[in-house]
Scaffold this motif. Structure first.
Motif, mmCIF file in Angstrom:
data_model
loop_
_atom_site.group_PDB
_atom_site.id
_atom_site.type_symbol
_atom_site.label_atom_id
_atom_site.label_comp_id
_atom_site.label_asym_id
_atom_site.label_seq_id
_atom_site.Cartn_x
_atom_site.Cartn_y
_atom_site.Cartn_z
ATOM 1 N N PRO A 151 0.829 -1.206 0.000
ATOM 2 C CA PRO A 151 0.000 0.000 0.000
ATOM 3 C C PRO A 151 0.864 1.258 0.000
ATOM 4 O O PRO A 151 2.008 1.247 0.454
ATOM 5 N N ALA A 152 0.297 2.343 -0.503
ATOM 6 C CA ALA A 152 1.060 3.575 -0.715
ATOM 7 C C ALA A 152 0.831 4.569 0.414
ATOM 8 O O ALA A 152 -0.204 4.547 1.090
ATOM 9 N N GLY A 153 1.812 5.448 0.592
ATOM 10 C CA GLY A 153 1.687 6.567 1.512
ATOM 11 C C GLY A 153 1.949 7.864 0.772
ATOM 12 O O GLY A 153 2.963 8.006 0.072
ATOM 13 N N TRP A 154 1.036 8.836 0.916
ATOM 14 C CA TRP A 154 1.151 10.110 0.202
ATOM 15 C C TRP A 154 2.104 11.047 0.926
ATOM 16 O O TRP A 154 2.081 11.163 2.148
ATOM 17 N N SER A 155 2.923 11.755 0.162
ATOM 18 C CA SER A 155 3.725 12.829 0.739
ATOM 19 C C SER A 155 2.802 13.989 1.099
ATOM 20 O O SER A 155 1.706 14.121 0.538
ATOM 21 N N PRO A 156 3.193 14.847 2.031
ATOM 22 C CA PRO A 156 2.296 15.934 2.460
ATOM 23 C C PRO A 156 1.849 16.852 1.329
ATOM 24 O O PRO A 156 0.736 17.394 1.375
ATOM 25 N N ASP A 157 2.686 17.046 0.301
ATOM 26 C CA ASP A 157 2.290 17.915 -0.797
ATOM 27 C C ASP A 157 1.539 17.187 -1.901
ATOM 28 O O ASP A 157 1.122 17.803 -2.894
#
Length: 830
Positions: A151-157
């Motif tokens: 599963p993926a994790g989004w960067s804050p931007d």
């Protein structure tokens, strides 16, 4: 003993549950609330009985509950792990659907056939990462990784996605369709399946035998704006640029972003002899990618991936933990000051540890354990057989003042507040198991999965309480009332506390009511103990139609005492229970042993109740949810205190329920529960029939054949060749000559956790001794058959359990005990 009584009465118009009802159930999980709090997406899985496989899609509903749930994806295969982008415009998710012919994720007609799935030839399709517009549309393919992706994790931007993927030490990150080396060489082609083993840990149940690949952190670059929507996707392992962050002969367990977007948190154990070391550590890794197209040559700093096994560490990398915890996950606070770490005290207790919640300063200056003094374990330790995607265990409040986290306690899994200031506040109560929490950006709403003993999991949502409200009673060690605001804030080395006899909270003064809407408010009214009650709304109704058809039994809870410990027990009366009639009863024993029974739905138990059995179960010493000392009480000493707890429980049940025929008792269990079943039938004759599943029978041989057998070096402190009698004394096979109980042996042929040689030894001994037995072997199944095996194998397993108990406990109905043919009951839903 204390408890509540409630006879099971037949429900008008409802039928008893059958084994084939498993095919009708829908398994809901992993709820994720949109950043603005207005929508919730989740995973809904079901069984395609004709194809004997599972399918799942993403579903969504308004958080207000004013609209019905609707599917977001409809493709074949397994769609799961939805993750919202920070702006709420996109959903990244995993799918093993057939890969499109042009690689863009758009429908490709005949090109998108099953033969082009994320695998090679007849290989099992591997999950790939896709990007979906939040309000519908075509999913865009992002990866073509040959070994699949996490599963993926989004960067804050919102520009980058972090993932974990398998990387070959020589070939790097491979793409689907890449040729195998040596395809033109018959020697290499025909010896490719030969395994050369060099590691101590070389296999894992449900995964198989390890290859030379290692799990490493990668980052995908979606570009500025909507650059990822480009019509032409480049060839290769991904359709967007990517960067490999870590490299080396070790495996990354977890990766996520720091709030700055310029650093990543990586959980791994890069020790050269990591297989012998029971810990993992948290590392801060810089992320400053150089421009360009990315790829295997790029890395965290634009100079290539970082090898965290180097001494000294690469420039910019910091190690935040001290190689004493087994860390499952690490989450930074929104302001980046703290890292919340969920893990176990690996050096002292290994798997017999509470799962603690630690706060670590991002600069490494301090560490506190928030759960030690309260003697709590963080996470869902409950067991059931209607498992959906688990979802998140903890989440930070937006202002960084603390975390919301799930806590397992005496059969319940509840939502707690853990303040940075040390405050511990239970936010929910009642007979339920919560899973998969998700908090919106403003910290106003929480989506979660809720299970009860009579309802499979469904998605709920609730408004979160203001933290300015008066707190509920603080949770002290062993459940004793503690001073408000107290919590374990010492270092991990300070000790984990001890459990009292009962272990319950003194009071829970702020609860989350289980209510479908304004017309279904909590039975206790608008307040509880003078504090506001927060009402939850149910968003999904995946199993409503099925529940309206069948009769479900609600377990009765009571407590009993064993060796000074107050334990929980549950009993389900037979469907159609008639006062004055005597019934056979079956003791069920959970696996683990570091797990717990509780208030989660169990189809298997409901089936046995529908067949006329009372079903009773408890959490003996060794279980989770009762404190550190309770869990560790059987480390290196199975078959002693746990056996006493179980036999005391049987005595308590027979004393409390006079309708149970003590001459018709059965016992069943799987994994550690199978071990205890074997132990019981070799130490007492009080049970007329038994079923042992995926069991341990010989600790001596288990050491060298199980994927985790060498863990006994920690639990028993010596290998079997140094103290063989200790291993044998703890092995049911050593006492098998005492067994007279008819024993059904069930095992999966690909079980790497409790290898089938354990069952083979047991069955052979029983046959030589002349004890009635049968051996049921399930091909192409692993240790998790009862929860995730092939659907028809799961049905067959249930039928064999019922048949065996009917034969010895209800011989008058043993003929034709199997489920009716499909024409005799409603067809399974799609």
């Amino acid at each position: 003993m204390t408890g509540s009584h409630g006879a099971t009465q037949p429900a008008n118009g409802r039928r008893p549950i059958t084994s084939r009802d498993l095919l009708d159930l829908r398994f809901v999980g992993d709820p994720r609330i949109a950043p603005d709090g207005d929508r919730v997406v989740w995973v809904e899985r079901w069984i395609d009985a004709d194809r004997n496989q599972y399918r799942s899609n993403l579903y969504a509903a308004p958080a207000s509950g004013e609209g019905p749930p609707a599917p977001l994806t409809t493709g074949p295969g397994i769609d799961r792990a939805p993750r919202w982008s920070p702006d709420g415009r996109w959903l990244a998710f995993l799918s093993d659907r057939p890969l499109p012919g042009d690689g863009t994720g758009r429908r490709a007609g005949s090109a998108g056939k099953a033969g082009e799935a994320a695998g090679r030839g007849n290989e099992k399709p591997r999950p790939q990462l896709y990007l979906l517009p939040a309000h519908g549309g075509e999913a865009r393919l992002l990866t073509r990784f040959k070994q699949g992706v996490s599963p993926a994790g989004w960067s804050p931007d919102g520009r980058y996605l972090s993932v974990v993927a398998q990387v070959h030490p020589e070939r790097g990150l491979e793409a689907v369709g890449d040729p195998e080396p040596g395809d033109d060489d018959p020697y290499r082609r025909h010896t490719r399946g030969v395994k050369v083993i060099r590691r101590l840990a070389y296999k894992l149940d449900g995964v198989g035998y390890f290859t030379d690949h290692r799990h490493h952190a990668l980052v995908l670059d979606l570009g500025d704006g909507d650059a990822h929507l480009a019509q032409v996707a480049p060839p290769g392992a991904a359709t967007v640029p990517w960067f490999q962050i870590t490299a080396g002969e070790y495996d990354v367990r977890w990766v996520t972003w720091m709030p700055s977007g310029r650093e990543l948190l990586v959980v791994t154990n890069p020790h050269p002899d990591a297989d012998r070391q029971p810990w993992t550590d948290v590392y801060l890794v810089p992320f400053h990618p150089a421009g360009g197209e990315g790829g295997a040559g790029s890395g965290a700093t634009g100079e290539g991936p970082l090898d965290l096994s180097r001494d000294p560490l690469p420039p910019g990398v910091r190690k935040l933990t001290s190689s004493d915890l087994d860390v499952y996950e690490a989450l930074p606070s929104p302001d980046g000051r703290w890292i919340a770490v969920r893990g176990q005290d690996a050096r002292r207790y290994r798997a017999y540890s509470n799962t603690h919640l630690y706060l670590i300063a991002a600069d490494g200056s301090q560490r506190r354990c928030l759960t030690a003094e309260a003697d709590l374990t963080v996470g869902d330790e409950s067991v059931n057989d209607v498992v959906g995607e688990p979802g998140a265990v903890m989440a930070w409040a937006p202002d960084g003042s603390g975390l919301y986290a799930l806590v397992s306690r005496r059969g319940e899994v509840q939502l707690y507040w853990f303040g940075v200031d040390g405050t511990i506040r239970p936010l929910t109560d009642g007979p339920q198991v919560l899973r998969g929490i998700s908090i919106d950006r403003a910290g106003r709403r929480c989506a979660y999965l809720r299970l009860t003993a009579t309802e499979p999991g469904e998605v709920w949502i609730a408004e979160l309480p203001s933290r300015d409200e008066p707190a509920a009673a603080a949770v002290g060690g062993g459940g004793a009332a503690a001073a408000p605001g107290t919590a374990g804030d010492g270092p991990a080395e300070a000790g984990a506390g001890s459990s009292g006899k009962d272990g319950r909270t003194a009071a829970v003064e702020a609860g989350l009511a289980a209510a479908d809407g304004p017309t279904e408010g909590p039975a206790g009214g608008a307040t509880r103990n003078g504090h506001p009650v927060i009402q939850g709304r149910r968003l999904s109704r995946a199993n409503d139609r099925w529940l309206a058809e069948v009769e479900v039994v609600e377990p009765e809870h009571f407590t009993f005492e064993s060796d000074g410990n107050v334990l929980d027990g549950w009993l389900m009366r037979p469907v159609g229970f008639e006062p004055g009639k005597r019934y056979p009863a079956i003791l069920q024993i959970h696996g683990g042993p570091m797990a717990m029974y509780g208030y989660a739905f169990f189809h298997e138990f409901q089936l046995l109740a529908a067949r006329g059995y009372a079903v009773f179960y408890t959490n003996p010493r060794g279980s989770q949810g009762y404190g550190q000392a309770f869990c560790a009480a059987i480390r290196g000493d199975w078959g002693n205190r746990d056996y006493r707890d179980l036999m005391t429980f049987v005595d308590a049940v027979l004393e409390r329920y006079d309708f149970i025929d003590r001459q018709r008792l059965g016992v069943a269990g799987g994994s550690y529960g199978g071990y205890m079943t074997n132990w019981i039938v070799t130490h007492t004759d009080r049970f007329r029939a038994a079923v042992t599943m995926r069991c341990v029978a010989n600790e001596h041989s288990f050491f060298g054949t199980s994927d985790i057998g060498f863990y006994d070096l920690f639990d028993l402190e010596v290998p079997p060749w140094e103290d063989p009698l200790r291993y044998l004394a703890m092995s049911p096979i050593h006492h098998i000559a005492r067994c007279k109980t008819p024993l059904l042996v069930m095992h999966s042929e690909m079980d790497l956790r409790c290898p089938i040689e354990q069952a083979e030894q047991l069955y052979t001994a029983l046959k030589v001794l002349g004890v009635p037995t049968e051996f049921v072997r399930f091909p192409e199944e692993s240790h998790g058959l009862s929860r995730g095996g092939k659907p028809w194998h799961r049905v067959y397993r249930l039928d064999r359990i019922v048949d065996w108990f009917d034969r010895y406990l209800q011989p008058e109905r043993s003929t034709g005990a199997r489920s009716p043919a499909p024409s005799e009951e409603p067809a399974a839903r799609g």
